[in-house]
Design a protein around this motif. Structure first.
Motif, PDB file in Angstrom:
ATOM      1  N   MET A   1     -24.799 -10.001 -54.324  1.00  0.00           N
ATOM      2  CA  MET A   1     -24.401  -9.007 -53.263  1.00  0.00           C
ATOM      3  C   MET A   1     -25.873  -9.234 -52.526  1.00  0.00           C
ATOM      4  N   SER A   2     -27.338  -8.933 -53.580  1.00  0.00           N
ATOM      5  CA  SER A   2     -28.150  -8.989 -52.983  1.00  0.00           C
ATOM      6  C   SER A   2     -28.539 -10.213 -51.688  1.00  0.00           C
ATOM      7  N   VAL A   3     -28.155 -11.426 -52.270  1.00  0.00           N
ATOM      8  CA  VAL A   3     -28.525 -12.804 -51.823  1.00  0.00           C
ATOM      9  C   VAL A   3     -27.450 -12.939 -50.355  1.00  0.00           C
ATOM     10  N   ALA A   4     -26.443 -12.536 -51.107  1.00  0.00           N
ATOM     11  CA  ALA A   4     -24.986 -12.487 -49.643  1.00  0.00           C
ATOM     12  C   ALA A   4     -26.285 -12.250 -48.129  1.00  0.00           C
ATOM     13  N   ALA A   5     -26.957 -10.722 -48.903  1.00  0.00           N
ATOM     14  CA  ALA A   5     -27.462  -9.728 -47.596  1.00  0.00           C
ATOM     15  C   ALA A   5     -28.144 -10.696 -47.584  1.00  0.00           C
ATOM     16  N   GLY A   6     -29.317 -10.973 -47.849  1.00  0.00           N
ATOM     17  CA  GLY A   6     -30.106 -11.734 -47.572  1.00  0.00           C
ATOM     18  C   GLY A   6     -29.908 -12.995 -47.199  1.00  0.00           C
ATOM     19  N   VAL A   7     -28.791 -13.369 -47.147  1.00  0.00           N
ATOM     20  CA  VAL A   7     -29.134 -14.323 -46.332  1.00  0.00           C
ATOM     21  C   VAL A   7     -28.766 -14.407 -45.052  1.00  0.00           C
ATOM     22  N   LEU A   8     -28.134 -13.119 -44.955  1.00  0.00           N
ATOM     23  CA  LEU A   8     -26.771 -13.259 -43.655  1.00  0.00           C
ATOM     24  C   LEU A   8     -28.237 -11.876 -42.961  1.00  0.00           C
ATOM     25  N   LEU A   9     -29.158 -11.466 -43.618  1.00  0.00           N
ATOM     26  CA  LEU A   9     -30.004 -10.842 -42.607  1.00  0.00           C
ATOM     27  C   LEU A   9     -31.155 -11.657 -41.557  1.00  0.00           C
ATOM     28  N   GLY A  10     -31.333 -12.436 -42.714  1.00  0.00           N
ATOM     29  CA  GLY A  10     -32.284 -13.651 -42.474  1.00  0.00           C
ATOM     30  C   GLY A  10     -31.572 -14.208 -41.309  1.00  0.00           C
ATOM     31  N   GLY A  11     -30.791 -15.004 -41.321  1.00  0.00           N
ATOM     32  CA  GLY A  11     -29.616 -15.668 -40.316  1.00  0.00           C
ATOM     33  C   GLY A  11     -29.750 -14.492 -38.919  1.00  0.00           C
ATOM     34  N   LEU A  12     -29.652 -13.379 -39.261  1.00  0.00           N
ATOM     35  CA  LEU A  12     -29.474 -12.327 -38.058  1.00  0.00           C
ATOM     36  C   LEU A  12     -31.393 -12.814 -37.510  1.00  0.00           C
ATOM     37  N   ALA A  13     -32.082 -12.157 -37.937  1.00  0.00           N
ATOM     38  CA  ALA A  13     -33.321 -12.323 -37.802  1.00  0.00           C
ATOM     39  C   ALA A  13     -34.014 -13.819 -36.841  1.00  0.00           C
ATOM     40  N   GLY A  14     -33.576 -14.497 -37.899  1.00  0.00           N
ATOM     41  CA  GLY A  14     -34.457 -16.081 -37.245  1.00  0.00           C
ATOM     42  C   GLY A  14     -33.289 -15.902 -35.115  1.00  0.00           C
ATOM     43  N   GLU A  15     -32.172 -15.690 -35.681  1.00  0.00           N
ATOM     44  CA  GLU A  15     -31.494 -15.741 -34.377  1.00  0.00           C
ATOM     45  C   GLU A  15     -32.564 -14.830 -33.529  1.00  0.00           C
ATOM     46  N   ALA A  16     -32.494 -13.816 -34.191  1.00  0.00           N
ATOM     47  CA  ALA A  16     -32.965 -12.784 -33.260  1.00  0.00           C
ATOM     48  C   ALA A  16     -34.663 -13.067 -32.621  1.00  0.00           C
TER      49      ALA A  16
END
Length: 79
Positions: free
Chosen positions: A1-16
């Motif tokens: 769960m935490s890896v999936a959240a990290g991947v999603l948040l990392g992608g959002l931060a990279g896009e931002a």
């Protein structure tokens, strides 16, 4: 769960970061705080099992998402 959240948040931060948008950064911060709070409650108020995978996956995806600098093609030779 935490890896999936990290991947999603990392992608959002990279896009931002790619967009250089203050609104996108605000969305990432709110999502990150929400994910950390949700995982904290879900894990029974314990930080041990999920903090390290969340941070590592976030940083990994964030760094991979950053735009790569492209080399400009050399100007055409004039004859």
């Amino acid at each position: 769960m935490s890896v999936a959240a990290g991947v999603l948040l990392g992608g959002l931060a990279g896009e931002a970061r790619r967009q250089q948008s203050l609104k996108a950064y605000a969305i990432v911060v709110i999502a990150y705080v929400g994910a950390v709070g949700g995982l904290f409650v879900w894990s029974g108020m314990s930080l041990d099992p999920w903090v390290i995978p969340l941070v590592i996956s976030f940083l990994l995806v964030f760094v991979l998402w950053l735009p790569k600098k492209k080399k400009a093609p050399p100007p055409p030779a004039e004859d």
